[in-house]
Write a protein that holds these residues in place. Structure first.
Motif, PDB file in Angstrom:
ATOM      1  N   TRP A   1       0.827  -1.210   0.000  1.00  0.00           N
ATOM      2  CA  TRP A   1       0.000   0.000   0.000  1.00  0.00           C
ATOM      3  C   TRP A   1       0.855   1.251   0.000  1.00  0.00           C
ATOM      4  CZ3 TRP A   1      -4.754  -0.392   3.821  1.00  0.00           C
ATOM      5  CH2 TRP A   1      -5.594  -1.419   3.372  1.00  0.00           C
ATOM      6  N   GLY A   2       0.595   2.147  -0.975  1.00  0.00           N
ATOM      7  CA  GLY A   2       1.192   3.479  -0.975  1.00  0.00           C
ATOM      8  C   GLY A   2       0.067   4.494  -0.827  1.00  0.00           C
ATOM      9  N   LYS A   3       0.338   5.737  -1.222  1.00  0.00           N
ATOM     10  CA  LYS A   3      -0.682   6.788  -1.092  1.00  0.00           C
ATOM     11  C   LYS A   3      -1.603   6.743  -2.315  1.00  0.00           C
ATOM     12  CE  LYS A   3      -0.569  11.419   0.750  1.00  0.00           C
ATOM     13  NZ  LYS A   3       0.157  12.667   0.774  1.00  0.00           N
ATOM     14  N   HIS A   4      -2.823   6.312  -2.136  1.00  0.00           N
ATOM     15  CA  HIS A   4      -3.822   6.180  -3.206  1.00  0.00           C
ATOM     16  C   HIS A   4      -3.426   5.176  -4.287  1.00  0.00           C
ATOM     17  CE1 HIS A   4      -5.723   9.584  -1.352  1.00  0.00           C
ATOM     18  NE2 HIS A   4      -4.669  10.340  -1.568  1.00  0.00           N
ATOM     19  N   ILE A   5      -2.378   4.404  -4.067  1.00  0.00           N
ATOM     20  CA  ILE A   5      -2.021   3.343  -5.017  1.00  0.00           C
ATOM     21  C   ILE A   5      -1.638   2.065  -4.265  1.00  0.00           C
ATOM     22  CG2 ILE A   5      -1.332   4.739  -7.018  1.00  0.00           C
ATOM     23  CD1 ILE A   5       1.536   4.552  -6.164  1.00  0.00           C
ATOM     24  N   ARG A   6      -1.863   0.943  -4.935  1.00  0.00           N
ATOM     25  CA  ARG A   6      -1.490  -0.360  -4.357  1.00  0.00           C
ATOM     26  C   ARG A   6      -0.815  -1.197  -5.428  1.00  0.00           C
ATOM     27  NH1 ARG A   6      -6.900  -2.976  -2.789  1.00  0.00           N
ATOM     28  NH2 ARG A   6      -7.914  -1.349  -3.980  1.00  0.00           N
ATOM     29  N   PHE A   7      -0.010  -2.163  -4.988  1.00  0.00           N
ATOM     30  CA  PHE A   7       0.634  -3.070  -5.946  1.00  0.00           C
ATOM     31  C   PHE A   7       0.691  -4.463  -5.329  1.00  0.00           C
ATOM     32  CE2 PHE A   7       3.958  -5.200  -8.282  1.00  0.00           C
ATOM     33  CZ  PHE A   7       3.803  -4.718  -9.580  1.00  0.00           C
ATOM     34  N   GLY A   8       0.137  -5.458  -6.026  1.00  0.00           N
ATOM     35  CA  GLY A   8       0.149  -6.831  -5.514  1.00  0.00           C
ATOM     36  C   GLY A   8       0.853  -7.753  -6.492  1.00  0.00           C
ATOM     37  N   PHE A   9       1.439  -8.837  -5.995  1.00  0.00           N
ATOM     38  CA  PHE A   9       2.100  -9.782  -6.905  1.00  0.00           C
ATOM     39  C   PHE A   9       2.299 -11.146  -6.253  1.00  0.00           C
ATOM     40  CE2 PHE A   9       6.362  -9.698  -4.971  1.00  0.00           C
ATOM     41  CZ  PHE A   9       6.352  -8.498  -4.288  1.00  0.00           C
ATOM     42  N   SER A  10       2.468 -12.130  -7.108  1.00  0.00           N
ATOM     43  CA  SER A  10       2.886 -13.470  -6.649  1.00  0.00           C
ATOM     44  C   SER A  10       3.388 -14.248  -7.852  1.00  0.00           C
ATOM     45  CB  SER A  10       1.730 -14.236  -5.995  1.00  0.00           C
ATOM     46  OG  SER A  10       0.870 -14.743  -6.984  1.00  0.00           O
ATOM     47  N   GLN A  11       4.246 -15.209  -7.572  1.00  0.00           N
ATOM     48  CA  GLN A  11       4.704 -16.129  -8.616  1.00  0.00           C
ATOM     49  C   GLN A  11       3.503 -16.994  -9.014  1.00  0.00           C
ATOM     50  OE1 GLN A  11       8.566 -16.353  -8.703  1.00  0.00           O
ATOM     51  NE2 GLN A  11       8.031 -16.934 -10.783  1.00  0.00           N
ATOM     52  N   ILE A  12       3.288 -17.239 -10.320  1.00  0.00           N
ATOM     53  CA  ILE A  12       2.185 -18.152 -10.695  1.00  0.00           C
ATOM     54  C   ILE A  12       2.699 -19.408 -11.407  1.00  0.00           C
ATOM     55  CG2 ILE A  12       0.219 -16.548 -10.755  1.00  0.00           C
ATOM     56  CD1 ILE A  12       0.675 -16.399 -13.838  1.00  0.00           C
ATOM     57  N   SER A  13       3.966 -19.374 -11.817  1.00  0.00           N
ATOM     58  CA  SER A  13       4.628 -20.575 -12.345  1.00  0.00           C
ATOM     59  C   SER A  13       6.119 -20.301 -12.178  1.00  0.00           C
ATOM     60  CB  SER A  13       4.276 -20.804 -13.823  1.00  0.00           C
ATOM     61  OG  SER A  13       4.934 -19.848 -14.621  1.00  0.00           O
ATOM     62  N   THR A  14       6.959 -21.252 -12.542  1.00  0.00           N
ATOM     63  CA  THR A  14       8.384 -21.078 -12.232  1.00  0.00           C
ATOM     64  C   THR A  14       8.977 -19.803 -12.841  1.00  0.00           C
ATOM     65  OG1 THR A  14       8.767 -22.598 -14.024  1.00  0.00           O
ATOM     66  CG2 THR A  14       9.056 -23.468 -11.796  1.00  0.00           C
ATOM     67  N   ASN A  15       8.455 -19.371 -13.993  1.00  0.00           N
ATOM     68  CA  ASN A  15       9.058 -18.178 -14.612  1.00  0.00           C
ATOM     69  C   ASN A  15       8.057 -17.061 -14.906  1.00  0.00           C
ATOM     70  OD1 ASN A  15       7.721 -19.555 -16.503  1.00  0.00           O
ATOM     71  ND2 ASN A  15       9.344 -19.580 -18.043  1.00  0.00           N
ATOM     72  N   GLU A  16       6.956 -17.032 -14.159  1.00  0.00           N
ATOM     73  CA  GLU A  16       5.970 -15.966 -14.389  1.00  0.00           C
ATOM     74  C   GLU A  16       5.514 -15.364 -13.049  1.00  0.00           C
ATOM     75  OE1 GLU A  16       3.186 -17.404 -18.059  1.00  0.00           O
ATOM     76  OE2 GLU A  16       3.247 -18.665 -16.271  1.00  0.00           O
ATOM     77  N   VAL A  17       5.511 -14.041 -13.007  1.00  0.00           N
ATOM     78  CA  VAL A  17       4.996 -13.345 -11.821  1.00  0.00           C
ATOM     79  C   VAL A  17       3.768 -12.527 -12.243  1.00  0.00           C
ATOM     80  CG1 VAL A  17       5.482 -11.535 -10.115  1.00  0.00           C
ATOM     81  CG2 VAL A  17       7.234 -13.229 -10.676  1.00  0.00           C
ATOM     82  N   TYR A  18       2.649 -12.833 -11.611  1.00  0.00           N
ATOM     83  CA  TYR A  18       1.412 -12.075 -11.855  1.00  0.00           C
ATOM     84  C   TYR A  18       1.418 -10.845 -10.960  1.00  0.00           C
ATOM     85  CZ  TYR A  18      -3.458 -10.922 -10.592  1.00  0.00           C
ATOM     86  OH  TYR A  18      -4.613 -10.259 -10.286  1.00  0.00           O
ATOM     87  N   TRP A  19       1.021  -9.688 -11.502  1.00  0.00           N
ATOM     88  CA  TRP A  19       0.944  -8.484 -10.666  1.00  0.00           C
ATOM     89  C   TRP A  19      -0.305  -7.684 -10.990  1.00  0.00           C
ATOM     90  CZ3 TRP A  19       0.853  -3.919 -13.433  1.00  0.00           C
ATOM     91  CH2 TRP A  19       1.435  -3.920 -14.702  1.00  0.00           C
ATOM     92  N   PHE A  20      -0.732  -6.893 -10.011  1.00  0.00           N
ATOM     93  CA  PHE A  20      -1.823  -5.937 -10.242  1.00  0.00           C
ATOM     94  C   PHE A  20      -1.456  -4.611  -9.594  1.00  0.00           C
ATOM     95  CE2 PHE A  20      -3.511  -6.356  -5.935  1.00  0.00           C
ATOM     96  CZ  PHE A  20      -3.211  -7.682  -5.593  1.00  0.00           C
ATOM     97  N   ALA A  21      -1.805  -3.537 -10.270  1.00  0.00           N
ATOM     98  CA  ALA A  21      -1.521  -2.193  -9.762  1.00  0.00           C
ATOM     99  C   ALA A  21      -2.842  -1.445  -9.732  1.00  0.00           C
ATOM    100  CB  ALA A  21      -0.551  -1.492 -10.704  1.00  0.00           C
ATOM    101  N   VAL A  22      -3.202  -0.899  -8.580  1.00  0.00           N
ATOM    102  CA  VAL A  22      -4.503  -0.225  -8.439  1.00  0.00           C
ATOM    103  C   VAL A  22      -4.273   1.241  -8.089  1.00  0.00           C
ATOM    104  CG1 VAL A  22      -6.757  -0.297  -7.284  1.00  0.00           C
ATOM    105  CG2 VAL A  22      -5.418  -2.394  -7.494  1.00  0.00           C
ATOM    106  N   ALA A  23      -4.991   2.141  -8.765  1.00  0.00           N
ATOM    107  CA  ALA A  23      -4.845   3.578  -8.485  1.00  0.00           C
ATOM    108  C   ALA A  23      -6.203   4.264  -8.500  1.00  0.00           C
ATOM    109  CB  ALA A  23      -3.943   4.220  -9.535  1.00  0.00           C
ATOM    110  N   THR A  24      -6.306   5.336  -7.730  1.00  0.00           N
ATOM    111  CA  THR A  24      -7.508   6.171  -7.772  1.00  0.00           C
ATOM    112  C   THR A  24      -7.528   6.869  -9.138  1.00  0.00           C
ATOM    113  OG1 THR A  24      -7.226   6.544  -5.415  1.00  0.00           O
ATOM    114  CG2 THR A  24      -8.690   8.074  -6.580  1.00  0.00           C
ATOM    115  N   ALA A  25      -8.650   6.811  -9.843  1.00  0.00           N
ATOM    116  CA  ALA A  25      -8.691   7.394 -11.198  1.00  0.00           C
ATOM    117  C   ALA A  25     -10.131   7.633 -11.621  1.00  0.00           C
ATOM    118  CB  ALA A  25      -8.043   6.430 -12.186  1.00  0.00           C
ATOM    119  N   PRO A  26     -10.358   8.632 -12.511  1.00  0.00           N
ATOM    120  CA  PRO A  26     -11.717   8.820 -13.016  1.00  0.00           C
ATOM    121  C   PRO A  26     -12.132   7.624 -13.888  1.00  0.00           C
ATOM    122  CG  PRO A  26     -10.222  10.561 -13.822  1.00  0.00           C
ATOM    123  CD  PRO A  26      -9.403   9.573 -13.072  1.00  0.00           C
TER     124      PRO A  26
END
Ligand SMILES: Cc1cc2nc3c(=O)[nH]c(=O)nc-3n(C[C@H](O)[C@H](O)[C@H](O)COP(=O)(O)OP(=O)(O)OC[C@H]3O[C@@H](n4cnc5c(N)ncnc54)[C@H](O)[C@@H]3O)c2cc1C
Length: 378
Positions: free
Chosen positions: A196-221
């Motif tokens: 958690w940052g200020k009005h933004i978030r970033f999540g991630f995890s490994q989903i296979s040996t060579n792939e990392v899934y991520w999501f980035a969330v921000a306040t936006a219109p």
């Protein structure tokens, strides 16, 4: 009873497998001409894993995904905000959270039914109950079934026909998702993280040996658009104050595979069913993704509706029983997830949420999660 399932997403396919297991006749109609390699990752939590176990495909999901031992909420430097317990991602049967590429999950589900049980390239345009059957009109043909299950997602066409006044609620947040081609350091490999940052978030995890899934969330219109020439640089800029691992994950992602979606949920429907039609999954109760439970709830719907349709002779009785069993939990998840997202992006709310998390004993969090992971009796 012949059952038409509209939508070959997670919910529609899981429902089809459940009906197949119980020997009920069904056919799935999916608008996409093929179910291809799209989407990013998804976390299948223990409640969904219990359903996948019942459907007979949990081992394959585990083999093609990554089991997580812990999911941590952290600050922007990846330092945990609160003490977490491993039990928060597992249930009483030992099922854990499994992170997997969405396309792989979809393919495993699809492989569990036969090709003649699904019609691709079938976009539903109209649905009408007429006497003892329901007319389904697709862009390319017409057909009929005695029972219709609308599993056609948050913008459901079935819902528009059943409940034309239904509407979405924009959360004020938008989300980018991607898959980085990389392997995390060993200590992070079985860890899910949301920073958690200020009005933004970033999540991630490994989903296979060579792939990392991520999501980035921000306040936006709502309906904002990225500048295709600069949007990866813009994302890197947005997260420049975060731990260097965060920007490194964004850097190692193919730009053309980053997806942007506004985060909305569905305003609560008074009911999910009418006559011989019933809505399932996001079509009935789309939630914001803050608890990572939308798809898991679709799985639960599949588990309950297939068994109830097998148990009751007429569909309306099965649908009423389904709604009675599912409402309380679904409402809890939609409302808690909404509040959580609002707090996470609020200047005043975020410090309150952080303090609450610090003060909440892990045993209390564990109890709350166990409630979410439990499946009731049919
Ligand atoms: C950023 C983000 C992250 C998320 N993370 C998680 C997570 O980690 N864990 C989790 O459990 N959930 C997560 N979710 C929620 C999850 O993605 C959804 O709840 C889930 O995909 C819903 O599945 P569904 O099958 O009900 O709907 P959908 O996945 O939307 O599938 C609907 C299907 O119906 C088809 N369709 C639509 N209209 C028609 C039509 N007219 N005719 C025929 N077919 C049609 C579509 O093509 C699609 O295949 C997340 C959501 C977002 C936005």
């Amino acid at each position: 009873m012949s059952i038409g399932i509209i939508g070959g997403g997670i919910t529609g396919l899981a429902t089809a497998i459940g009906l197949k297991k119980l020997g009920l006749p069904f056919h799935v109609y999916e608008q996409a001409p093929q179910l291809s390699e799209v989407g990013a990752g998804i976390w299948m939590q223990p409640n969904a894993m219990q359903v996948l176990q019942w459907l007979g495909i949990a081992d394959e999901i585990k083999a093609q995904g990554m089991e997580l031992n812990r999911v941590e909420l952290t600050n922007h430097e990846l330092k945990p905000i609160a003490k977490v317990s491993n039990a928060i991602v597992s249930d009483e049967f030992g099922n854990r959270n499994v992170a997997i590429h969405r396309a792989r999950l979809q393919q495993i589900l699809l492989n569990a039914i036969s090709p003649d049980e699904i019609s691709l390239g079938h976009q539903l345009v109209n649905v009408q109950e007429s006497g003892d059957h329901i007319e389904l009109e697709f862009a390319n043909r017409q057909t009929q079934h005695q029972v219709v299950l609308g599993a056609d997602g948050i913008h459901s066409n079935v819902r528009k026909h059943l409940f034309p006044k239904s509407g979405l609620r924009y959360s004020g947040q938008t989300c980018w998702r991607g898959i980085a081609n990389m392997e995390l350091a060993e200590e992070y490999r079985q860890l899910g993280r949301e920073a958690w940052g200020k009005h933004i978030r970033f999540g991630f995890s490994q989903i296979s040996t060579n792939e990392v899934y991520w999501f980035a969330v921000a306040t936006a219109p709502q309906n904002g658009k990225d500048n295709p020439a600069t949007f990866k640089l813009d994302l890197l800029d947005m997260y420049s104050a975060f731990h260097p691992l965060v920007t490194s994950i964004i850097e190692q992602t193919d730009e053309d595979k980053i997806i942007r979606s506004d985060i909305s949920d569905l305003k609560r429907l008074a009911t999910w069913h009418q006559g011989n039609s019933c809505l399932l999954g996001d079509a009935a109760h789309a939630t914001t993704p803050n608890m990572g439970q939308g798809g898991c709830q679709g799985m639960e719907d599949a588990y309950f509706i297939s068994q109830l349709l097998a148990k009751h002779e007429d569909a309306p009785t099965a649908f009423a029983a389904f709604e009675k069993l599912r409402r309380e939990k679904v409402d809890y998840i939609v409302n808690t997830s909404w509040r959580f997202g609002q707090l996470a992006h609020s200047t005043i709310g975020q410090p309150i949420a952080r303090s609450l998390m610090k003060l909440t004993p892990p045993s209390v969090m564990e109890k709350q999660m166990k409630k979410v992971f439990a499946l009731s009796e049919v």
